[in-house]
Motif scaffolding. Structure first.
Motif, short mmCIF file in Angstrom:
data_model
loop_
_atom_site.label_atom_id
_atom_site.label_comp_id
_atom_site.label_asym_id
_atom_site.label_seq_id
_atom_site.Cartn_x
_atom_site.Cartn_y
_atom_site.Cartn_z
N ARG A 137 -55.72 9.62 -17.77
CA ARG A 137 -55.93 9.71 -19.22
C ARG A 137 -56.04 8.32 -19.83
N SER A 138 -55.18 7.42 -19.36
CA SER A 138 -55.21 6.05 -19.85
C SER A 138 -56.59 5.42 -19.57
N CYS A 139 -57.08 5.59 -18.35
CA CYS A 139 -58.40 5.02 -18.00
C CYS A 139 -59.50 5.66 -18.85
N MET A 140 -59.38 6.97 -19.10
CA MET A 140 -60.41 7.64 -19.89
C MET A 140 -60.39 7.15 -21.34
N GLN A 141 -59.19 6.87 -21.84
CA GLN A 141 -59.11 6.33 -23.20
C GLN A 141 -59.66 4.91 -23.24
N ILE A 142 -59.28 4.10 -22.25
CA ILE A 142 -59.80 2.72 -22.22
C ILE A 142 -61.33 2.75 -22.16
N LEU A 143 -61.85 3.66 -21.33
CA LEU A 143 -63.31 3.75 -21.20
C LEU A 143 -63.94 4.15 -22.53
N PHE A 170 -75.59 3.99 -19.43
CA PHE A 170 -74.16 3.87 -19.15
C PHE A 170 -73.34 4.64 -20.19
N LEU A 171 -73.76 4.58 -21.45
CA LEU A 171 -73.02 5.34 -22.47
C LEU A 171 -73.05 6.83 -22.13
N TYR A 172 -74.20 7.31 -21.67
CA TYR A 172 -74.29 8.73 -21.28
C TYR A 172 -73.33 9.00 -20.11
N LYS A 173 -73.39 8.10 -19.13
CA LYS A 173 -72.56 8.29 -17.93
C LYS A 173 -71.07 8.29 -18.30
N GLY A 191 -63.31 1.64 -11.50
CA GLY A 191 -64.69 1.19 -11.27
C GLY A 191 -65.56 1.39 -12.52
N LEU A 192 -65.35 2.53 -13.19
CA LEU A 192 -66.13 2.78 -14.42
C LEU A 192 -65.75 1.79 -15.52
N LEU A 193 -64.47 1.42 -15.55
CA LEU A 193 -64.04 0.45 -16.58
C LEU A 193 -64.72 -0.90 -16.35
N LEU A 194 -64.78 -1.32 -15.08
CA LEU A 194 -65.41 -2.61 -14.79
C LEU A 194 -66.92 -2.53 -15.04
N GLU A 195 -67.48 -1.35 -14.75
CA GLU A 195 -68.91 -1.16 -15.04
C GLU A 195 -69.15 -1.26 -16.55
N CYS A 196 -68.22 -0.71 -17.31
CA CYS A 196 -68.31 -0.80 -18.77
C CYS A 196 -68.29 -2.27 -19.19
N VAL A 484 -61.65 -4.33 -26.88
CA VAL A 484 -61.44 -3.65 -25.60
C VAL A 484 -62.66 -3.89 -24.71
N ALA A 485 -63.86 -3.76 -25.30
CA ALA A 485 -65.09 -3.98 -24.53
C ALA A 485 -65.13 -5.42 -24.00
N ILE A 486 -64.77 -6.38 -24.84
CA ILE A 486 -64.82 -7.79 -24.42
C ILE A 486 -63.81 -8.04 -23.29
N LEU A 487 -62.64 -7.45 -23.43
CA LEU A 487 -61.62 -7.62 -22.39
C LEU A 487 -62.13 -7.06 -21.06
N LEU A 488 -62.78 -5.90 -21.11
CA LEU A 488 -63.33 -5.32 -19.88
C LEU A 488 -64.40 -6.24 -19.28
N THR A 489 -65.17 -6.89 -20.14
CA THR A 489 -66.19 -7.84 -19.65
C THR A 489 -65.51 -9.01 -18.94
N LEU A 490 -64.46 -9.53 -19.54
CA LEU A 490 -63.77 -10.68 -18.94
C LEU A 490 -63.19 -10.29 -17.58
N LEU A 491 -62.63 -9.07 -17.50
CA LEU A 491 -62.08 -8.60 -16.23
C LEU A 491 -63.21 -8.42 -15.22
N ALA A 492 -64.32 -7.84 -15.67
CA ALA A 492 -65.45 -7.62 -14.76
C ALA A 492 -65.98 -8.95 -14.23
N LEU A 493 -65.84 -10.00 -15.04
CA LEU A 493 -66.28 -11.33 -14.59
C LEU A 493 -65.23 -11.99 -13.69
N GLY A 494 -64.12 -11.31 -13.51
CA GLY A 494 -63.07 -11.84 -12.62
C GLY A 494 -62.19 -12.90 -13.28
#
Ligand code: FSO
Ligand code: SF4
Length: 537
Positions: A137-143, A170-173, A191-196, A484-494
């Motif tokens: 649920r947490s991941c789904m909310q973050i997404l 991606f928004l559809y997915k 994985g979906l969060l990092l894809e986001c 939240v979106a920016i934070l996910l981007t920073l994480l996706a960039l490692g």
């Protein structure tokens, strides 16, 4: 209602009776129904695409509706009811065209006829019902919240003609995920969060191309914080196109245009700053509008978030446009700002010239990288010891003084890059220069986080190292879902070692938090002194 999407959520857990932001339970439920209807549209869009049927404009439409549910954008129930009907009608049309059929779930959702009926249905579709497992649920909310941020950037970019179907896909997915019958474990959700996060980087790139392609690359610009004698309009939010249209419509009227909040960096864009009546900046961050707006003697236009309940003393002066809404306020359709102009003419305006202090803005990636050589030399010679990116959203909590203190206490051989409305905690401080390079560099809006990432990547290249090896630390403040979106981007960039405050999100479960700490060493802010000491050793 249940809403936990922003940092000021009640008791740090969730708003249940009424939003701390002023969101009424009815609107919260209507927003849940809007998201649920969008999930149905997304499922149909994915299935139709698999059959080669794609509706032009549906991607931007989806982004715009999702953006409408972001914190402090739209509080008007009368806007959401027709939207819910429009979304499901659009879905049904697509279902017919693509020869699809659904009997259950969001793709078969039939909204009630009016607000009361939809509110009743929404009780089953809030974010608490997303999954029984706390971590999923947490991941789904973050997404969902990350996608709201992506949607905001995608909407701004599309308005300026920049779109990429990959973003909409991606928004559809992401909207369909959890409702599309596919089994996903925690790893799949992460994985979906990092894809986001990756999709958000692409979306911010589109927005950057839209902003700079339309209005030129920002240049360092001095902006008065005072005023000029004459009638006045204050523009808040983030949308450059709205501001540009207003500047054109007020040309020759004698009205001066002032920026509020996140519109400050607009002064740096060549195609906007060329208007002589685009004068200065008024006020500070969004959460101070109740204190500051009564002092503004003109009309006020909200282009995007962050609107707060207008007080009686100035509510007749406030207008909304685009996706913003507040019940009872005049909404300007199709960027026709004649009502705003009329109101500004009626109001007294400023009666004397008082230019006051000035601040600098306009240090986007083009301007900063234009002096990259000098910056690299300053680091190599030891003149610049460290960079801090102190940015993100502002908010009302007292813990946010940390960011002011952090900047005040940062040693004289360090440079502060900043962006978003969190900068108003220190934007008018005189921090001086290092070898001609200002110590405080305003990269822009939260929408310009792409610029900060470009700067970091270019510096890493110049030093032939990874971004994590740069003498750069990220000290971020969050409030709403773009963060939240920016934070996910920073994480996706490692990117590791991010300090985040003023409090951690209510929607991150202990296990998900552990995952972030273990993999990214993300940590809550402590005190300015301690954090500076820990970073600078
Ligand atoms: Fe601030 Fe509001 Fe830009 Fe946010 S204005 S808080 S990140 O919504 O949008 O930075
Ligand atoms: Fe509460 Fe924030 Fe949701 Fe508003 S947006 S209802 S303050 S959690």
């Amino acid at each position: 209602m249940f809403c936990n999407q922003c940092e000021q959520t009640a008791k740090g857990t969730g708003c249940t009776a009424m939003g701390v932001c002023g969101k009424q339970p009815e609107v919260s439920d209507l927003q849940d129904a809007t998201v649920y209807a969008l999930r149905g549209l997304a499922i149909a869009a994915q299935d139709a695409a698999a059959k080669g049927v794609r509706e032009q404009g549906m991607g931007h439409y989806t982004a715009a509706r999702l953006f409408s549910t972001l914190t402090n954008v739209n509080f008007d129930p009368d806007r959401f009811v027709p939207w819910v009907h429009e979304i499901t009608a659009m879905r049904d049309d697509l279902v017919r065209k693509a020869g699809l059929s659904y009997t259950s779930g969001p793709a078969a959702f039939v909204p009630g006829a009016d607000a009361a009926a939809i509110v009743q249905q929404a009780a089953e579709h809030g974010t608490l019902t997303l999954a029984p497992d706390e971590d999923i649920r947490s991941c789904m909310q973050i997404l969902l919240y990350g996608m709201k941020g992506v949607a905001a950037y995608a909407d701004h970019a599309a308005i300026l003609g920049q779109e990429d179907n990959a973003v909409y896909d991606f928004l559809y997915k992401g909207l369909a995920a959890g409702f599309d019958g596919k089994a996903r474990d925690l790893n799949d959700w992460v994985g979906l969060l990092l894809e986001c996060g990756n999709v958000n980087l692409r979306t911010m790139e589109l927005l950057d191309a839209g902003n700079t392609g339309t209005y030129g690359h920002p240049v360092p610009t001095e902006v008065p914080l005072g005023h000029r004698k004459g009638k006045a309009i204050l523009v808040s939010g983030h949308d450059l196109r709205d501001l540009h249209e207003l500047l054109k419509q007020t040309e020759g009227t004698g009205i001066n245009i002032y920026t509020h909040g996140e519109m400050l960096p607009c002064h740096g864009y060549p195609e906007l700053k060329k208007f002589p009546h685009f004068y200065g900046h008024f006020g500070t961050a969004w959460q101070n509008q109740h204190k500051e707006f009564p002092q503004f003697p003109g009309a006020i236009l909200f282009t995007t978030n962050c609107i707060q309940k207008p007080q009686a003393s100035y509510q007749d002066n406030v207008f909304t446009t685009g996706l913003v809404g507040w019940p009872g306020l005049t909404h300007c359709e199709n960027r026709d700002f004649s009502a705003v102009i009329k109101r500004a003419q009626e109001l007294p305006g400023f009666t004397e010239d008082a230019p006051g202090k000035t601040v600098m803005t306009g240090f986007g990636h083009n301007a900063v990288l234009g002096v990259a050589g000098a910056v690299v030399d300053a680091v190599k010679s030891g003149a610049i010891r460290h960079f801090f990116l102190v940015g993100g959203c502002d908010g009302a909590k007292p813990g946010r003084n940390y960011y002011t203190e952090f900047v005040e206490k940062a040693p004289a051989d360090t440079v502060i890059l900043t962006l978003a409305c969190g900068k108003f905690r220190f934007f008018d401080k005189e921090l001086g220069t290092i070898g001609g390079i200002p110590r405080l560099l305003d990269v822009g809006q939260c929408n310009d986080a792409y610029s900060a990432i470009q700067i970091a990547v270019a510096l890493a290249k110049a030093f032939d190292c990874g971004v994590n090896d740069l003498p750069l630390s990220l000290v971020l403040s969050w409030y709403e879902q773009k963060a939240v979106a920016i934070l996910l981007t920073l994480l996706a960039l490692g990117i590791k070692d991010i300090r985040l405050g003023p409090s951690l999100p209510a929607f991150v479960s202990p296990n998900v938090l552990n995952f972030l700490v273990e993999n990214y060493n993300i940590k809550p802010i402590s005190t300015a002194e301690e954090d500076l000491k820990a970073i600078l050793g």
